[in-house]
Design an enzyme around this catalytic site. Structure first.
Site, short mmCIF file in Angstrom:
data_model
loop_
_atom_site.label_atom_id
_atom_site.label_comp_id
_atom_site.label_asym_id
_atom_site.label_seq_id
_atom_site.Cartn_x
_atom_site.Cartn_y
_atom_site.Cartn_z
N SER A 131 0.72 -1.24 -0.20
CA SER A 131 -0.01 0.02 0.07
C SER A 131 0.74 1.21 -0.04
CB SER A 131 -0.88 0.04 1.19
OG SER A 131 -1.82 -0.91 1.34
N SER A 163 2.72 -2.94 8.37
CA SER A 163 2.76 -3.75 9.72
C SER A 163 3.95 -4.29 9.86
CB SER A 163 1.78 -5.01 9.58
OG SER A 163 0.43 -4.43 9.35
N GLU A 246 -3.05 -14.39 1.35
CA GLU A 246 -3.32 -13.43 2.43
C GLU A 246 -4.83 -13.60 2.57
OE1 GLU A 246 -2.11 -9.36 1.99
OE2 GLU A 246 -2.58 -8.96 3.83
#
Ligand SMILES: Cc1cc2nc3c(=O)[nH]c(=O)nc-3n(C[C@H](O)[C@H](O)[C@H](O)COP(=O)(O)OP(=O)(O)OC[C@H]3O[C@@H](n4cnc5c(N)ncnc54)[C@H](O)[C@@H]3O)c2cc1C
Length: 394
Positions: A131, A163, A246
């Site tokens: 992202s 993350s 994912e």
């Protein structure tokens, strides 16, 4: 489909249960920073030494070469053992659940033999640099550049919502390597060593008070071309493989833990006073109906997951059907934690455990992320509509 376990799978379950009884850490997981990383890696090493890491990974890279069903059984036993931490919050998540599987599906021999055993042995933490501030749902609009210079890529740009970047050693990084090609065609998926000069990681603090999100800035970061996975300018395909893991199998452990949470709420509802201030919460018709629905829905989710696993066993890489699981799971996760607040009442506002009570506020706040991370529910709906149901594109 036969949903009964074979004798071999039953024996595997017993083996997992016994091992977990003897090895599950009892101390709480530090919520942040280097201590959290050390805790997660120590647990990963314990798993590896016990033969419980990479259950379905190929044996030549340190895995056990067993089935995804056995992997799922292990998650079920882990949840049943009532651990003091969850698997999906671990900083080893990306490496084990989509970075590693992407290397298995698309990486070359050098990439696989370098990284896969180290991920399993708890020697590498991975993060995901997909992202960007202007490219989330529309990931193919990403603008972080990777210019070829000799046998290296020179990377400039920015990622966000990464993350665990602050504790990661490697990153699955998407960069634009051909700005002249149509936007899905000029992207490459590269292994980025997070210690390379020119990388700056800035932490982002969220409303659940935990820092595991970061922004990552790249200023002339030099990455060997040998780190491109799945071919130069073929990164969209590699990224779809990552996202299918994912969305398809990476949240198996979380689903199992959600089922355990629903059972825990049912027993809480038997002992806690309900909304009328007199009878137990389970005697309230509305709460009882919601608890029963949640129990049925986690059972439905398990059946969908097992059907997905059985499909993957035929195709090797999860297909777009993973989006159905991810969509249902994300929304169900939020319903369950809303229900938790309604059952637990104002005790749910405690920020630290008291007398064996769990902490509900953090997971409740975290539940909002479940309909965003890995692609929002709107995007999952688009994928299910277009690629599973074959509806015309909007
Ligand atoms: C817990 C969590 C962890 C994350 N970890 C990572 C990570 O490690 N690495 C990483 O790269 N990213 C990560 N992300 C980022 C995540 O992938 C993005 O937030 C997500 O893809 C959405 O992108 P966005 O935030 O830019 O929202 P946008 O794309 O701007 O979307 C805004 C809104 O518009 C809607 N929308 C957009 N396009 C459409 C469309 N075509 N049709 C219908 N509705 C649409 C969306 O559904 C959303 O409601 C994480 C996010 C969360 C919540």
């Amino acid at each position: 489909m036969d949903l009964d376990l074979t004798d071999e799978e039953q024996a595997f379950r017993e083996e997992a249960r016994t091992w977990l009884r003897e090895h599950l850490p009892t101390e709480p997981r530090p919520p942040e920073g280097r201590e959290m990383r050390e805790f997660d890696l120590a647990w990963q090493r314990t798993l590896y030494e016990g033969g419980w890491a990479g259950i379905s990974w190929p044996t030549e890279y340190g895995g056990r070469g067993l089935s995804d069903i056995q992997q799922m059984i292990w998650y079920e036993e882990f949840a049943r053992a009532d651990p003091p931490f969850t698997l999906n919050n671990s900083c080893t998540f990306v490496g084990n659940l989509h970075g590693g599987p992407t290397l298995i599906a698309c990486g070359d021999e050098q990439q696989k033999s370098t990284h896969l055993p180290r991920i399993l042995r708890g020697e590498e933490v991975w993060c995901q640099g997909f992202s960007e501030p202007g490219a989330g749902s529309d990931l193919a609009s990403l603008t972080t550049r990777g210019e070829i210079d000799g046998d290296e890529l020179v990377v400039n740009g920015q990622k966000t919502w990464t993350s665990y970047a602050h504790v990661a050693d490697f990153q699955e990084l998407l960069v634009r390597t051909d700005p002249t090609a149509p936007k899905h065609k000029g992207i490459s998926w590269v292994i980025c060593d997070m210690r390379t000069p020119g990388i700056e990681v800035r932490e982002i603090r969220t409303m659940s008070h935990v820092t595991d999100f970061c922004e990552v800035f790249y200023d002339d970061v030099r990455i060997p071309l040998a780190n491109v996975v799945g071919g130069l300018n073929n990164g969209w395909r590699t990224a779809m493989s990552t996202l299918s893991f994912e969305r398809g199998t990476a949240f198996m452990a979380d689903q199992v833990e959600l089922a355990a949470t629903v059972e825990r709420l049912i027993s809480e509802a038997r002992t806690r006073t309900g909304p009328d201030g007199r009878r137990p919460a389970i005697a309230d018709e509305e709460l009882a109906r919601r608890l029963a629905t949640a129990r049925a829905e986690v059972a439905a989710l398990r059946a969908m997951t097992i059907a997905g696993i059985s499909r993957n066993a035929r195709t090797d890489v999860p297909g777009p059907e993973g989006s159905m699981i991810r969509l249902f799971h994300g929304e169900l996760h939020q319903r369950v934690y809303q229900l938790a607040l309604d059952v637990i009442g104002h005790d749910a506002l405690r920020l630290t455990p008291v007398d064996g009570d769990g902490v509900w506020t953090g997971p409740y706040l975290q539940s909002f992320a479940y309909t965003i991370g890995g692609g929002t529910t709107d995007i999952q709906r688009n994928i299910v509509g277009e690629r599973v149901l074959g509806l015309p594109r909007a």
